[in-house]
Write a protein that holds these residues in place. Sequence first.
Motif, PDB file in Angstrom:
ATOM      1  N   GLY A  80      62.896  34.224  44.111  1.00 40.45           N
ATOM      2  CA  GLY A  80      62.025  33.502  43.182  1.00 40.45           C
ATOM      3  C   GLY A  80      60.567  33.900  43.304  1.00 40.45           C
ATOM      4  O   GLY A  80      59.706  33.362  42.590  1.00 40.45           O
ATOM      5  N   LEU A  81      60.238  34.836  44.205  1.00 37.83           N
ATOM      6  CA  LEU A  81      58.863  35.281  44.392  1.00 37.83           C
ATOM      7  C   LEU A  81      58.378  36.012  43.147  1.00 37.83           C
ATOM      8  O   LEU A  81      59.037  36.920  42.659  1.00 37.83           O
ATOM      9  N   ASN A  82      57.226  35.614  42.615  1.00 37.41           N
ATOM     10  CA  ASN A  82      56.652  36.255  41.436  1.00 37.41           C
ATOM     11  C   ASN A  82      55.247  36.751  41.783  1.00 37.41           C
ATOM     12  O   ASN A  82      54.364  35.956  42.103  1.00 37.41           O
ATOM     13  N   ARG A  83      55.061  38.046  41.776  1.00 41.53           N
ATOM     14  CA  ARG A  83      53.773  38.636  42.133  1.00 41.53           C
ATOM     15  C   ARG A  83      52.910  38.721  40.873  1.00 41.53           C
ATOM     16  O   ARG A  83      53.204  39.487  39.961  1.00 41.53           O
ATOM     17  N   ILE A  84      51.825  37.955  40.849  1.00 38.99           N
ATOM     18  CA  ILE A  84      50.953  37.839  39.683  1.00 38.99           C
ATOM     19  C   ILE A  84      49.518  38.119  40.110  1.00 38.99           C
ATOM     20  O   ILE A  84      49.057  37.626  41.147  1.00 38.99           O
ATOM     21  N   LEU A  85      48.804  38.908  39.324  1.00 38.53           N
ATOM     22  CA  LEU A  85      47.378  39.127  39.568  1.00 38.53           C
ATOM     23  C   LEU A  85      46.591  38.026  38.874  1.00 38.53           C
ATOM     24  O   LEU A  85      46.787  37.780  37.678  1.00 38.53           O
ATOM     25  N   LYS A  86      45.696  37.386  39.619  1.00 38.60           N
ATOM     26  CA  LYS A  86      44.892  36.302  39.047  1.00 38.60           C
ATOM     27  C   LYS A  86      43.416  36.550  39.355  1.00 38.60           C
ATOM     28  O   LYS A  86      43.050  36.826  40.486  1.00 38.60           O
ATOM     29  N   SER A  87      42.596  36.431  38.339  1.00 32.33           N
ATOM     30  CA  SER A  87      41.163  36.713  38.493  1.00 32.33           C
ATOM     31  C   SER A  87      40.505  35.701  39.418  1.00 32.33           C
ATOM     32  O   SER A  87      41.036  34.615  39.676  1.00 32.33           O
ATOM     33  N   GLY A  88      39.334  36.090  39.935  1.00 37.80           N
ATOM     34  CA  GLY A  88      38.491  35.138  40.624  1.00 37.80           C
ATOM     35  C   GLY A  88      37.693  34.336  39.609  1.00 37.80           C
ATOM     36  O   GLY A  88      37.778  34.558  38.397  1.00 37.80           O
ATOM     37  N   LYS A  89      36.886  33.392  40.115  1.00 36.69           N
ATOM     38  CA  LYS A  89      36.083  32.567  39.215  1.00 36.69           C
ATOM     39  C   LYS A  89      34.725  33.202  38.913  1.00 36.69           C
ATOM     40  O   LYS A  89      34.225  33.096  37.798  1.00 36.69           O
ATOM     41  N   SER A  90      34.112  33.838  39.913  1.00 36.66           N
ATOM     42  CA  SER A  90      32.802  34.456  39.732  1.00 36.66           C
ATOM     43  C   SER A  90      32.518  35.357  40.913  1.00 36.66           C
ATOM     44  O   SER A  90      33.328  35.454  41.850  1.00 36.66           O
ATOM     45  N   GLN A  91      31.358  35.997  40.908  1.00 32.14           N
ATOM     46  CA  GLN A  91      30.961  36.830  42.031  1.00 32.14           C
ATOM     47  C   GLN A  91      30.807  36.009  43.305  1.00 32.14           C
ATOM     48  O   GLN A  91      31.006  36.513  44.412  1.00 32.14           O
ATOM     49  N   ASP A  92      30.436  34.748  43.150  1.00 30.76           N
ATOM     50  CA  ASP A  92      30.214  33.886  44.308  1.00 30.76           C
ATOM     51  C   ASP A  92      31.455  33.096  44.715  1.00 30.76           C
ATOM     52  O   ASP A  92      31.466  32.489  45.787  1.00 30.76           O
ATOM     53  N   PHE A 137      36.276  38.226  58.045  1.00 25.94           N
ATOM     54  CA  PHE A 137      35.680  37.140  57.279  1.00 25.94           C
ATOM     55  C   PHE A 137      34.475  37.661  56.495  1.00 25.94           C
ATOM     56  O   PHE A 137      33.744  38.537  56.959  1.00 25.94           O
ATOM     57  N   PHE A 138      34.257  37.116  55.293  1.00 27.24           N
ATOM     58  CA  PHE A 138      33.127  37.533  54.466  1.00 27.24           C
ATOM     59  C   PHE A 138      32.662  36.350  53.623  1.00 27.24           C
ATOM     60  O   PHE A 138      33.392  35.376  53.411  1.00 27.24           O
ATOM     61  N   SER A 139      31.435  36.443  53.135  1.00 29.14           N
ATOM     62  CA  SER A 139      30.867  35.451  52.230  1.00 29.14           C
ATOM     63  C   SER A 139      30.448  36.176  50.960  1.00 29.14           C
ATOM     64  O   SER A 139      29.550  37.026  50.994  1.00 29.14           O
ATOM     65  N   PRO A 140      31.100  35.898  49.823  1.00 27.21           N
ATOM     66  CA  PRO A 140      30.821  36.662  48.603  1.00 27.21           C
ATOM     67  C   PRO A 140      29.503  36.245  47.948  1.00 27.21           C
ATOM     68  O   PRO A 140      29.119  35.068  47.962  1.00 27.21           O
ATOM     69  N   GLY A 141      28.812  37.219  47.341  1.00 25.77           N
ATOM     70  CA  GLY A 141      27.623  36.933  46.554  1.00 25.77           C
ATOM     71  C   GLY A 141      26.614  36.083  47.297  1.00 25.77           C
ATOM     72  O   GLY A 141      26.211  36.383  48.427  1.00 25.77           O
ATOM     73  N   ASN A 142      26.224  34.989  46.666  1.00 30.42           N
ATOM     74  CA  ASN A 142      25.256  34.063  47.254  1.00 30.42           C
ATOM     75  C   ASN A 142      25.917  32.863  47.927  1.00 30.42           C
ATOM     76  O   ASN A 142      25.235  31.899  48.286  1.00 30.42           O
ATOM     77  N   SER A 143      27.228  32.935  48.085  1.00 27.99           N
ATOM     78  CA  SER A 143      27.949  31.810  48.682  1.00 27.99           C
ATOM     79  C   SER A 143      27.706  31.745  50.189  1.00 27.99           C
ATOM     80  O   SER A 143      27.576  32.758  50.866  1.00 27.99           O
TER      81      SER A 143
END
Length: 810
Positions: free
Chosen positions: A168-180, A49-55
């Motif tokens: 039907g599995l489609n492997r797609i890379l999707k960005s995160g929203k922000s550092q947090d 488990f981790f908490s990114p940035g200031n989250s």
Amino acid sequence: MNWPSNLLNLIISSVLYRVCISTDLITRESSIGDGDVLISSGGDFALGFFSPGNSSHSYLGIWYNKIPGKTVVWVANRDNPVKDTSGRLGIDNLRNLILYDTKRRISVWGSNLSLSSVASDCVAQLWDSGNLVLFQDSKKSSVLWQSFDHPTDTCLPSMKLGLNRTSGLNRILKSGKSQDDPGTGTVYYMINPSGFPHLTLYKNQIPLWQPSPYIGVRWNWISLFNLSFTIDADEIVLASNVFNSSIFVRVVIQESGSKQLSMWVENKSEWVNYFTKPEDPCDFYGHCGVNGNCHSDSADQNECKCLPGFTPKSPNNWSLRDGSGGCIRKNQMSVCRNGEGFVKVADVKVPDTSVASFDMNMTLRECKSECLRNCSCTAYADAGFTRGGSGCLMWYGNLMDTRVISGGGRDLYVRVDALVLAEFQKKGFLSRRKVLATLIVLVSAAAIIFLAVSIVLVKKKRKGSEVGKELDGTTKDQELPLFDITTIKAATDDFASTNKLGQGGFGPVYKGRLASGQEVAVKRLSKSSGQGSQEFKNEVMLIAKLQHRNLVKLLGCCISQDERMLIYEYLPNKSLDCFIFNEAKRTNLGWNQRFKIILGIARGVLYLHQDSRLKIIHRDLKASNVLLDVALHPKISDFGMAKMFGEDQIQASTNRVVGTYGYMSPEYAMQGLYSIKSDVFSFGVILLEIISGKRNTDFYNDSASLNLIAHVWNLWKEGKSSDIVDSLMTQPYNYHQVSRSIQIGLLCVQEHAADRPTMMDIVLMLGNEAALASPNKPAFILNGSGNVLNLPSTAGASANEVTITELNGR
């Protein structure tokens, strides 16, 4: 799900299993909670488990175990975080991986397998590839689920991207929203199965960038890993494998809208970015519109050209370097059974294949015949990645997103009408015999010219011209065109005052127009100039070898008796200082444009330091030596003071300190020591000037002892970064990006050269959101009144011969 039946085993195991886990397995009898870490067998990856940035929220993720910090490569509950530390991962009685929020008594993530039978011996294992795998049983005989099939924003070696046709599995890379927030962002990278399958980077469902399509191909990338692209009845996938498992390589999709490939460099303890797309204008999807062809290295100012048989739809916009409207067919003639044919466009990334058809069993000759038979077919190409391979691609309708890839593209055959075809045939598809005859004539002519020039140059030497003695070999060796003095006088109207662009330490600069119509800038060495033949020779030798979009292009030189001149491409917006120190002009210079200028200068200096055939220290970087083209792209100029370094050379010294007041690093100004870090200091000054709109040399703040660097340092220490920003800069601007850029500038102007980053570091820092080091106190050097501020003590500085250019307001 029913709480008691699915969570009871997790509650029991939480009592027995609250220590850090040394195994790489999770079983029905074990689970992990916040604070526990699962380690792969080779120690390369960790799960926990981790908490990114200031989250303050908690996420279950996988990260590199051997790299300092948490470089996360996969997140389970990216869109449904645990609000506190009550998360727990285990396996339920239906063989699903389940992540529970034990405080709220809800499931926040699961593998979601539709299995009806109960099994007690299934296990999950974290592999050294970074893949979390759920097995049917403890014998690991059958895979039920794996994290590699559900990627987030990172692609690792041995991971596949693309579609499984059966499941039907489609492997797609999707960005995160922000550092947090690692939640699903708006940028994603996937294989588009339409037409001829191809990779596409999207933002908000709009294409941003498409690489060249490829199929059935395996190739190596800088000897690190190989890639393969496969289309068959079962799947459409891109797969990769790394040659050396000890090398950490990753591809990350950024929310800013880019795909970045980077590698962990152990001796630097940092991720080094090797590949970013999109980067130059031609990378962006459809930059030149329909039926356009983008040339990033075009000799003129407009990178957009029309494909053969087409003309700009909007000539006015085209002349202003706006090619987005694309091109329409010339002559309005029919291209169907009217004597039409095909014109080859060599070395291109072929157009968007979403609207293309393909046949992998067809030869290129058969492909041409098939396309010619169909009036709707507008172009064809070889479907194989390598020239001459099997397979046929055919396009119908408009051709979108074509660009030139010098030496690495494919041949595209564009359908044209009879008139255009005749024009191309007339221009010259010469027979081999004619080509050979032409080559013989050219070689003979070149030999005669070379002999004539040699005789002239020898005569000049005999006349005692010191300039000729120093420059004869230089101009020939570099194959730099020699302009005749009469040509230059005609171009500049005999150096008329109305054509004078400015005056520098070298001498006056004039605008000229050659007989061909090309506009040029002529730099004429003044007879009273403190810069002599050595600086002139230096510039001819160095810049003639350099080719980069952020360096000014040297077109030739002129040597006539005691006259010495350099002929450059003409850039209509003059120099950077004319913009950032002019109230009227910089009012219209928003942050996005200023940041692009900063990044362009950084890339130009990086090329000088690392990527060019030579290793060059500029030694006179300043705002007036950065020119701007019509689109405000920066181009570094004036290499008269530049020095070449050996590949392994770190530092050099000189008894003749040359440069410009306010931009020189302290070790160079006081001790004559220069290195790549001297240019870094100068770049830092320019960066702070661009942000503030003020000169380093003439800025005062209540006290006559403060220059711009000192003022920025004081405000930054007080947390007042917004007070540094030019008050005339148009709003709104990205405060985080501006504040980060100020910190980068302060890192560049630190007093000790060893503390300053390299230009590679700077380009990486400007291009990502990684945490920055805190800068040490900068070198303030001299202010406008001549006071010394925060200079290191130096010995022997008085022995230097100092040539300094002072900057005054215009």
